[in-house]
Design an enzyme around this catalytic site. Structure first.
Site, mmCIF file in Angstrom:
data_model
loop_
_atom_site.group_PDB
_atom_site.id
_atom_site.type_symbol
_atom_site.label_atom_id
_atom_site.label_comp_id
_atom_site.label_asym_id
_atom_site.label_seq_id
_atom_site.Cartn_x
_atom_site.Cartn_y
_atom_site.Cartn_z
ATOM 1 N N GLU A 1 -11.062 -10.537 -0.872
ATOM 2 C CA GLU A 1 -10.740 -9.732 0.308
ATOM 3 C C GLU A 1 -12.026 -9.146 0.890
ATOM 4 O O GLU A 1 -12.489 -8.089 0.424
ATOM 5 C CB GLU A 1 -9.791 -8.590 -0.065
ATOM 6 C CG GLU A 1 -8.476 -9.047 -0.655
ATOM 7 C CD GLU A 1 -7.375 -8.001 -0.462
ATOM 8 O OE1 GLU A 1 -6.338 -8.361 0.103
ATOM 9 O OE2 GLU A 1 -7.562 -6.840 -0.842
ATOM 10 N N HIS B 1 -8.541 -3.148 -6.041
ATOM 11 C CA HIS B 1 -8.469 -3.285 -4.579
ATOM 12 C C HIS B 1 -9.608 -2.473 -3.944
ATOM 13 O O HIS B 1 -9.991 -1.421 -4.464
ATOM 14 C CB HIS B 1 -7.107 -2.787 -4.076
ATOM 15 C CG HIS B 1 -6.880 -3.125 -2.635
ATOM 16 N ND1 HIS B 1 -7.394 -2.369 -1.608
ATOM 17 C CD2 HIS B 1 -6.224 -4.159 -2.059
ATOM 18 C CE1 HIS B 1 -7.069 -2.926 -0.457
ATOM 19 N NE2 HIS B 1 -6.349 -4.012 -0.698
ATOM 20 N N LYS C 1 0.854 -1.196 0.000
ATOM 21 C CA LYS C 1 0.000 0.000 0.000
ATOM 22 C C LYS C 1 0.893 1.251 0.000
ATOM 23 O O LYS C 1 1.960 1.238 -0.610
ATOM 24 C CB LYS C 1 -0.989 -0.057 1.177
ATOM 25 C CG LYS C 1 -1.758 -1.394 1.188
ATOM 26 C CD LYS C 1 -2.905 -1.439 2.144
ATOM 27 C CE LYS C 1 -3.594 -2.804 2.057
ATOM 28 N NZ LYS C 1 -4.767 -2.902 2.910
ATOM 29 N N GLY D 1 -7.266 -4.832 7.321
ATOM 30 C CA GLY D 1 -6.639 -3.908 8.269
ATOM 31 C C GLY D 1 -7.374 -3.792 9.590
ATOM 32 O O GLY D 1 -7.105 -2.892 10.382
HETATM 33 P P1 13P Z 1 -4.307 -6.430 5.724
HETATM 34 O O1 13P Z 1 -3.490 -7.693 5.603
HETATM 35 O O2 13P Z 1 -3.529 -5.300 6.357
HETATM 36 O O3 13P Z 1 -5.628 -6.672 6.362
HETATM 37 O O4 13P Z 1 -4.603 -5.920 4.229
HETATM 38 C C1 13P Z 1 -5.119 -6.816 3.320
HETATM 39 C C2 13P Z 1 -5.125 -6.188 1.979
HETATM 40 O O5 13P Z 1 -5.868 -5.250 1.724
HETATM 41 C C3 13P Z 1 -4.189 -6.692 0.982
HETATM 42 O O6 13P Z 1 -4.452 -6.187 -0.272
#
Ligand code: 13P
Length: 279
Positions: free
Chosen positions: A190, A118, A34, A196
């Site tokens: 996801e 995403h 990110k 997160g």
């Molecule tokens: P996290 O592993 O921080 O939850 O993020 C997942 C994500 O968005 C990966 O693209």
């Protein structure tokens, strides 16, 4: 210029990636950094990861730094087992699109994978399924492997709309992609409420959606191709929950946010994935 000898096992021909055993997909652990890490920080991180992982034929690894670190990280992983991914691209090949990056610009930096759609792009930057679909085509047209992200919001899960949302995102995201290109596609499920937040889908919840996605892929590409497509899980995947998630039949790896920012946790996830094949 000659191709550099990196990304063992990650060349773009499907035949070199997925060998004879159809039911055994080589798992993929992808790190989505990110908006974290400078180029300098990134070099340090990938050197630590590469030194710890060495060459492991049971798992593939892709690192997706910010655009500003792609070149430096690419140079640092040359000749290693790690491959390079980007976090986004624009669907047009070039032109007056201030601030955007095209597929050919990524290819020029030896990028092989690109995250598309995403949930942060969808929710914060307003990307819709049609735009996501154009990006998928742009990636495939440049022989970049799209990692198409799909997943429901908390409110959608609570309203029992998970499958409907995932169906729409998969079908629209892959609209017009021919079966001949199916082997280049990667899906990441996801659930947005798990990103997160420290909340993760239980292995059974994730598997249910992954199996549904494979059914959708079967409808579009046929059973043989669908059986070869990697479906990654993403959303608070950590060393302490990875083994159970990766043990599920249709969970073929992870798209890792927070735990990809430190070598120790990322390498543990790579080892979990490797073990899930060996065991
Ligand atoms: P996290 O592993 O921080 O939850 O993020 C997942 C994500 O968005 C990966 O693209």
């Amino acid at each position: 210029p000659p191709r550099r000898g990196r990304s063992l096992g990650l060349k773009l021909s499907p035949l070199t990636i997925y060998t004879t055993n159809m039911s055994k997909r080589t798992p993929l652990i992808a790190g989505n950094w990110k908006m974290n890490k400078t180029a300098t920080d990134g070099i340090e991180l990938v050197k630590a990861i590469s030194a710890a992982v060495g060459i492991d034929p049971n798992v593939n690894i892709v690192l997706c730094p910010p655009f500003t670190a792609l070149s430096a990280v690419g140079a640092a992983i040359e000749g290693s087992h790690l491959a390079l991914g980007a976090q986004n691209l624009h669907d047009k090949t070039n032109g007056a699109f201030t601030g955007e990056i095209s597929a050919s610009m990524l290819r020029d930096l030896h990028v092989t994978h690109v995250i598309i759609g995403h949930s942060e792009r969808r929710s914060i930057f307003g990307e819709d399924d049609a735009f996501v679909n154009r990006k998928v085509h742009a990636a495939l047209g440049a022989t970049l492997r799209p990692i198409l992200c799909v997943g429901e919001l908390l409110a959608e899960r609570e309203a029992n709309q998970t499958m409907e949302v995932v169906r729409r995102q998969v079908e629209k995201g892959l609209e017009g992609v021919p079966a001949a290109k199916a082997d280049h596609v990667i899906i990441a499920y996801e659930p947005v409420w798990a990103i997160g937040t420290g909340k993760t889908a239980t292995p059974a919840m994730a598997q249910e959606v992954h199996a549904f996605i494979r059914k959708l892929l079967t409808q579009q590409f046929g059973a043989e191709s669908a059986a070869r497509i990697l479906i990654l899980y993403g959303g608070s995947m950590k060393p302490d929950n990875a083994d159970a998630l990766l043990a599920e039949q249709d969970i073929d790896g992870g798209l890792i946010g927070g735990a990809s920012l430190e070598a120790k946790s990322f390498v543990e996830l790579v080892r979990s994935a490797s073990k899930s094949v060996a065991g």
